[in-house]
Every structure is written in C-alpha cells, then in structure tokens.
Write an enzyme that holds these catalytic residues in place. Structure first.
Site, mmCIF file in Angstrom:
data_model
loop_
_atom_site.group_PDB
_atom_site.id
_atom_site.type_symbol
_atom_site.label_atom_id
_atom_site.label_comp_id
_atom_site.label_asym_id
_atom_site.label_seq_id
_atom_site.Cartn_x
_atom_site.Cartn_y
_atom_site.Cartn_z
ATOM 1 N N TYR A 1 0.955 -1.193 0.202
ATOM 2 C CA TYR A 1 -0.080 -0.100 -0.111
ATOM 3 C C TYR A 1 0.959 1.320 0.006
ATOM 4 O O TYR A 1 1.214 1.777 1.028
ATOM 5 C CB TYR A 1 -0.953 -0.098 1.336
ATOM 6 C CG TYR A 1 -1.947 -1.236 1.186
ATOM 7 C CD1 TYR A 1 -2.293 -2.019 0.272
ATOM 8 C CD2 TYR A 1 -2.675 -1.489 2.384
ATOM 9 C CE1 TYR A 1 -2.979 -2.809 0.117
ATOM 10 C CE2 TYR A 1 -3.549 -2.521 2.682
ATOM 11 C CZ TYR A 1 -3.578 -3.244 1.545
ATOM 12 O OH TYR A 1 -4.614 -4.302 1.400
ATOM 13 N N PHE B 1 -13.326 -4.780 0.698
ATOM 14 C CA PHE B 1 -14.601 -3.871 0.008
ATOM 15 C C PHE B 1 -15.677 -4.243 0.559
ATOM 16 O O PHE B 1 -16.727 -4.507 0.030
ATOM 17 C CB PHE B 1 -14.599 -4.473 -1.279
ATOM 18 C CG PHE B 1 -14.915 -3.323 -2.343
ATOM 19 C CD1 PHE B 1 -15.045 -1.903 -2.065
ATOM 20 C CD2 PHE B 1 -15.786 -3.816 -3.683
ATOM 21 C CE1 PHE B 1 -15.834 -1.273 -2.885
ATOM 22 C CE2 PHE B 1 -16.410 -3.072 -4.305
ATOM 23 C CZ PHE B 1 -16.296 -1.448 -3.940
ATOM 24 N N PRO B 2 -15.960 -4.034 1.948
ATOM 25 C CA PRO B 2 -17.174 -4.505 2.805
ATOM 26 C C PRO B 2 -18.339 -3.401 2.556
ATOM 27 O O PRO B 2 -19.336 -3.748 2.835
ATOM 28 C CB PRO B 2 -16.725 -4.361 4.111
ATOM 29 C CG PRO B 2 -15.675 -3.383 4.232
ATOM 30 C CD PRO B 2 -14.798 -3.728 2.907
ATOM 31 N N LEU B 3 -18.129 -2.388 1.900
ATOM 32 C CA LEU B 3 -19.154 -1.397 2.030
ATOM 33 C C LEU B 3 -20.174 -1.331 0.661
ATOM 34 O O LEU B 3 -20.903 -0.546 0.536
ATOM 35 C CB LEU B 3 -18.539 0.155 2.210
ATOM 36 C CG LEU B 3 -17.765 0.367 3.452
ATOM 37 C CD1 LEU B 3 -17.161 1.977 3.399
ATOM 38 C CD2 LEU B 3 -18.776 0.598 4.611
ATOM 39 N N GLY C 1 -24.135 -0.833 -4.016
ATOM 40 C CA GLY C 1 -24.523 -0.973 -5.642
ATOM 41 C C GLY C 1 -25.896 -0.350 -6.011
ATOM 42 O O GLY C 1 -26.460 0.350 -5.141
#
Length: 289
Positions: free
Chosen positions: A69, A214-216, A219
């Site tokens: 990162y 990417f839990p949020l 869509g």
C-alpha cells in the site's frame, strides 16, 4: 450528524484471532490512506494521521495494512501516527504483492523475497513481532510449500505470531493448513458480491477469522425504495452502514475492515457497530443478492 462519542467499535463484539489475540470485530483497513491508485503519499497527510488516531479513539483494535500500500506508505504512516502502540492494538500486515505503478499489482512469492518483506515491515512498523502476517497472494509460479515454509520459519523465529491468507479458495486453505496454522482469511465479500460464500462457510465451520475486503459495496441494492434503502431509513442510517451491520450480524468470525482517508467517513463507518438488526432483517438483506 451528531458527534460520535465513546468507543463504538467495541460494540461490534470480540473475536480472538488464533485463539489468543482478542480484537473488536470492526477494524480499519489502511489501504485508502495512501495516494490515488494506492500509490505514493496521501493527498492530505495530516488527515491520514488524524484518521489513524481517531480510529483507535473509537475503539478499533485491529488495523489491517500491507507493504504494497503505497508501497510502504501505509505502514510508515501507521507507525508515525500510533507508535508506541496501545497494548490492545493489533497491526496486521501483508506481503507478496509487488507494485509497478498506480493500481498495478503482481505477486512475487519467492522465499527470499517474502523473508525480506517481513523484515522490512517489522522495521517500518517499529515492531519486534508482527501479530498477524498475511500472504497477500499465493504466487502460482512458486511452490506453496516454499511460500508458507518461509513464513512458518519466521513464525518459529518469533518474528510472526500468526499467519493468514488472502484471496484463496477452500482447496488452497486446506492445502495451506497442512503446512502451517492459518488463523484468518481475507477475501472479497460484501452485500452485493458473495462469490467466496463457500470460503466464508468454511471459515465459520473451522473458527477461522474472515476479513472481508471492500465491505461497503451496495450498488443497485441501495436505490431509493429498495429493501436496503428502507431498512437504512428504519435505523436512521445509510445503506453503507447497513451493509456493515449486516456483515457483523452474519457470523462471529466476521472481521470487516472498512477503510477511508477522511475522519468523517471513518466515524460514519464505526457508527455501524451500534446498529442492531433483527434476525428477520438480516435474512431479508441476505436474500437481496
């Protein structure tokens, strides 16, 4: 939004990684505190430092990062912001992905390289031992026995406490567990994308911590008038907060690590730990995808 007070992350419950590292289940993912494309310095370094310090104030005891990162930027910021670390704070990092530019990633699993990754993460994080070290990707060009073998050697040497995996299948986890003790798995998983459901089911059955990245994501499920939108309004929350609360209510092995570069967004995320969902609400949200 009213000011978030106390240590709400503690209300997400506790999971003991490896049986001996208790953490509050809602953690923080430190990928987004770097520059665009997860490359270089953040656009606002002072805000990134504030985010990390506020995360700890809010009761977060698991911060997940990786040497890739930035590269290196996230680990260096964590040490700058938080060292000396609180006794209850677990810093998890990863190695095995190399960077060639913004949004470019390539696995390298040669034992000598992974050994160097661990040594350099120890130096950047100012640690004598990494409590949770995750193989960021299994390199298909290198025998898995060699990749996990060097991590097991470093664990035996006291430089790693526990070993985890990332983006792996059930078959790969089972193969890895013949070589070392695997305590966590970090795979893509959220309300809209459950391609790794079989991996989550396996982790639940085996008591392995599951870290959904990417839990949020919500869509189309968050469109006005949707089940998710209605449930969010019922709880005076946002669809993203409901998506996090849903993850936390699914299973005690779930360890979501939503990331952000803004304090206000961090507080929104952590507030999700205070949302209580009924079994019926969890079932209706689960049925959406």
């Amino acid at each position: 939004m009213t000011e978030l007070t106390g240590r709400p992350a503690a209300e997400s419950g506790v999971f003991a990684i490896g049986g001996d590292l208790p953490v509050h289940r809602l953690g923080f993912g430190a990928m987004r505190i770097t520059g665009p494309g997860i490359w270089g310095e953040p656009e606002d370094r002072d805000e990134a430092i504030r985010v990390l310090r506020r995360a700890v104030e809010l009761g977060i005891t698991l911060i997940d990062t990786a040497d890739s990162y930035g590269p290196h930027v996230s680990e260096e910021l964590i040490a700058e912001a938080l060292h000396p670390y609180p006794d209850d704070l677990i810093i998890a990092t990863k190695g095995g992905l190399t960077r060639q530019g913004p949004d470019l990633w390539a696995p390298v699993g040669r034992p000598e390289y992974l050994h160097q990754c661990v040594e350099m993460s120890l130096r950047r994080l100012r640690l004598e031992r990494i409590d949770l070290y995750q193989l960021h990707r299994i390199d298909p060009k290198v025998p898995v026995e060699e990749q996990l073998g060097v991590l097991e050697d470093l664990r035996s040497a006291g430089k790693i406490r526990h070993i985890g995996l990332s983006e792996v299948s059930v078959a790969q986890i089972e193969q890895a567990r013949e070589l070392t003790n695997v305590v966590t798995v970090q795979n893509l998983y959220n309300l809209t994308n459950r391609q790794w459901q079989d991996v989550l089911d396996y982790c639940i059955a085996e008591g392995i911590g599951f870290i959904p990245w990417f839990p949020l994501a919500t869509g189309e499920l968050a469109r006005p008038g949707s089940v998710l939108d209605a449930a969010a309004k019922d709880h005076n929350a946002t669809p993203a907060q409901l998506a996090l609360a849903w993850l936390l209510h699914l299973t005690p092995v779930m360890l979501p690590i939503p990331g952000t570069s803004k304090v206000a967004h961090l507080e929104d995320n952590v507030a999700a730990a205070r949302i209580q969902l009924s079994a019926e609400e969890v079932a209706s949200l689960t049925a959406l995808a």
